[in-house]
Design an enzyme around this catalytic site. Structure first.
Site, PDB file in Angstrom:
ATOM      1  N   GLY A 251       0.833  -1.210   0.000  1.00 60.92           N
ATOM      2  CA  GLY A 251       0.000   0.000   0.000  1.00 60.92           C
ATOM      3  C   GLY A 251       0.862   1.252   0.000  1.00 60.92           C
ATOM      4  N   ASP A 252       1.956   1.223   0.762  1.00 61.67           N
ATOM      5  CA  ASP A 252       2.856   2.380   0.818  1.00 61.67           C
ATOM      6  C   ASP A 252       3.497   2.601  -0.552  1.00 61.67           C
ATOM      7  OD1 ASP A 252       2.289   1.986   3.496  1.00 61.67           O
ATOM      8  OD2 ASP A 252       4.204   1.031   3.938  1.00 61.67           O
TER       9      ASP A 252
END
Ligand code: TA6
Length: 310
Positions: A251-252
């Site tokens: 996600g990052d």
């Protein structure tokens, strides 16, 4: 230049343990350490694009020194407030059956003086940037309202604020209407206070947040891709199946790829394609926040995006 706020960095340690089970003792030579915490992962990805990034937040003790050395070694700019307490560690155990067990420390305690120093530094650093991104949890002793306050301050200076956090910090942050949020299903449910199961419910929640005034809402659905709400349109993003090595930091990486694309003025749908490809490329690496750019470019061709009005 973009400013990344990583209030609660960590040293991420991960261990590959064959046939890991609760309650047993295992020995392994197969482990690694890396600077982590969501904001630092985002910064690493933006740095891969050779875009200028500055990271701030709190660091303390030997762990803090290690993180600064590692950021120096990959030429990521940083200006942290140095604290008395020790920066945290996060552990994950990867096993052969594909399971990932995570233990995330809550983080150091931050004194009032240290918070005041951070606000002074933040005021100084936001002057030189157009985009601010805050990612990750809030360490012990800091109020959950902190992101809301930082968003208000950034908006007063016409800066775009990206917020990727969870729990109360996200709930309160949303009150200040950041430019971007990227909740997953659990975070969305916490925010709404009810379960969100069907596609229709997820879409309803995304529309609600978008119509409330958040410019870009990305609801991440893990392996099932994501749904993005922006400017009256909904984008369903489907990602190809790949061999997953470690899904931590995907996600990052997506956030990092999206911000790097905005810094390069890519067209919106193309930016989403780059972002989704970064997230997918990251799961093929053992290190969170690592994106092989050649692999990412190949994956871009296999990302499917459907756009519709909402
Ligand atoms: O998203 C991955 C990751 O940033 C890890 O690198 C890790 O340290 C963890 O998440 C921390 O998450 P938190 O929400 O506690 O800041």
């Amino acid at each position: 230049m973009i400013l990344i706020i990583s209030l609660n960095p960590s040293i991420d340690r991960w261990y590959n343990v064959k046939d890991f089970e609760k309650g047993q003792i295992f020995k392994t030579e197969d482990f690694k350490y890396t600077p982590g915490g969501k904001g630092i992962n985002v910064a690493k990805v933006i740095n891969e694009f050779n875009e200028q990034v500055m990271v701030t937040g709190f660091l303390g003790g030997r762990s803090g020194e290690y993180i600064e050395e590692k950021l120096d070694s990959i030429s990521v700019n940083h200006r942290f407030v140095h604290i008395n307490d020790e920066t945290r560690g996060c552990i994950r155990i990867l096993s052969d059956d594909g399971s990932q067990t995570e233990i995330l420390e809550g983080g150091p305690s931050i004194s009032t003086d240290e918070v005041i120093k951070f606000y002074e530094l933040y005021r100084e650093l936001i002057k030189d940037v157009d985009i601010v991104c805050a990612s990750g949890s809030v360490p012990t002793g800091l109020p959950d309202e902190i992101y809301r306050d930082l968003i208000v301050m950034a908006k007063e200076q016409n800066k775009k604020f990206f917020l990727d956090t969870s729990g109360e910090a996200l709930k309160l942050g949303i009150e200040a209407l950041p430019f971007f949020i990227k909740p997953n299903k659990d975070e969305l449910e916490y925010y709404l206070g009810c379960s969100v199961e069907s596609d229709a419910e997820i879409i309803g929640a995304g529309k609600y947040l978008s119509e409330d005034g958040i410019e870009i809402v990305i609801i991440s659905l893990g392996r099932d891709g994501s749904i993005v709400f922006h400017d009256g349109y909904m984008y369903r993003i489907r990602v190809p199946k790949v061999d997953t090595v470690n899904s931590v930091g995907a996600g990052d990486s997506m956030t990092g790829g999206f911000i790097a694309s905005l810094l390069r003025d890519y067209e919106f749908e193309f930016a989403l394609r780059v972002a989704a490809a970064c997230g997918t490329a990251n799961v093929m690496e053992s290190e969170p926040g690592k994106v092989d750019m050649n692999n990412m470019k190949k994956i871009m061709n296999d990302i499917v995006i459907t756009k519709s009005k909402f």
